[in-house]
Scaffold this motif. Structure first.
Motif, PDB file in Angstrom:
ATOM      1  N   THR A  44      -1.072  11.501   1.265  1.00 26.52           N
ATOM      2  CA  THR A  44      -2.146  12.377   1.744  1.00 26.52           C
ATOM      3  C   THR A  44      -3.521  11.894   1.282  1.00 26.52           C
ATOM      4  O   THR A  44      -4.450  11.803   2.089  1.00 26.52           O
ATOM      5  N   GLY A  48      -3.471   9.059   3.943  1.00 27.50           N
ATOM      6  CA  GLY A  48      -3.490  10.165   4.883  1.00 27.50           C
ATOM      7  C   GLY A  48      -4.443   9.998   6.048  1.00 27.50           C
ATOM      8  O   GLY A  48      -4.084  10.273   7.195  1.00 27.50           O
ATOM      9  N   ILE A  66      -1.530  16.216   6.589  1.00 25.09           N
ATOM     10  CA  ILE A  66      -0.718  16.849   5.548  1.00 25.09           C
ATOM     11  C   ILE A  66       0.223  17.890   6.143  1.00 25.09           C
ATOM     12  O   ILE A  66       1.323  18.101   5.638  1.00 25.09           O
TER      13      ILE A  66
END
Length: 263
Positions: A44, A48, A66
């Motif tokens: 993330t 991410g 996420i």
């Protein structure tokens, strides 16, 4: 007391024993929690943005990355307890505790039951920590209470299946080191699924494996329950896999325990 009552009492005693061991020697439990949390932070906070841009408008829908990856990491948390269970069972076997139990008026089923139930409880605690970290990082599930309960039930089924398989591995492994290595593929198998990226983005052969391996329908069911993506027939397939793995692990562990006793 009936035979069932004795077995339940002895299983509860073994469960307390295993939980006390986990509290007194928390290094393995901590490592089980740390790995999925680190994976969550890695995918993330580090990767991410790039991965989210790559699947934007596709599997991630209108949400952030996420929201796509968190259910997959939660599933990884449910698989991470496999190593600890295998090592715990193998340590008991190699240190002779199992042989001592065999000489006592203790239900034969209680040893494995205590390990398995203890593993499930520790795994669910690990899952709760990972979900908490995901929420802090921005994970925003829109699940109802019923959907959260269904997700918890599915994760419990996964933890139970892997606990039985890990108990069997612990019984057949010759050393705790071997026991810690054999279940490792179970921890990383979700990577070759839909945990991090959609299988559609993979090469043809790998995509086929990702679509039909056991953890992909579990991940897709969790993702659907928590974020509202379509589930389709993944829920039934996930339950079928959990049932098959639980039965396989249960009978394998019982046979390995009986063979160990004759040895």
């Amino acid at each position: 007391m009936t035979t069932v009552s004795y077995a339940a009492r002895d299983s509860a005693t073994m469960l307390r024993r295993n939980l006390k061991h986990a509290l007194r020697y928390p290094s393995m439990t901590v490592s089980v929690v740390v790995m999925p949390v680190m994976m969550l932070l890695l995918f993330t906070c580090v990767y991410g943005r790039a991965l989210g841009a790559g699947i934007a408008g596709g599997a991630a829908g209108s949400g952030t990355y996420i929201d796509y990856v968190a259910p997959g990491i939660v599933l990884m948390a449910a698989t991470s307890g496999a190593v600890a269970t295998a090592v715990s069972v193998c340590v008991d076997k190699t240190e002779g505790i199992v042989n001592r139990f065999r000489t006592m008026a203790v239900s034969r089923a209680s040893f494995l039951t205590g390990h398995v139930v203890g593993s499930v409880l520790q795994t669910l605690a690990c899952v709760a920590v990972v979900i908490g970290v995901a929420l802090l990082l921005g994970f925003r599930p829109d699940a109802t209470v019923v959907e959260w309960l269904a997700a918890a039930g599915l994760l419990t089924a996964v933890a139970l299946a892997l606990a039985w398989i890990s108990a069997a591995i612990g019984l057949v492994a010759r050393t705790p080191e071997t026991a810690s290595n054999i279940p490792m593929p179970l921890t990383f198998l979700p990577f070759i699924g839909s945990a991090i990226v959609p299988p559609d983005s993979m090469p043809a052969g790998l995509r086929w494996f990702a679509e039909y391996q056991p953890f992909t329908p579990v991940i897709e069911t969790l993702r659907g329950l928590l974020t509202g993506t379509p589930i389709g027939d993944n829920g039934l397939i996930a339950l079928a896999w959990c049932t098959a793995l639980t039965l396989t692990g249960h009978f394998w562990a019982r046979r390995a325990f009986a063979v160990e006793g004759r040895g």
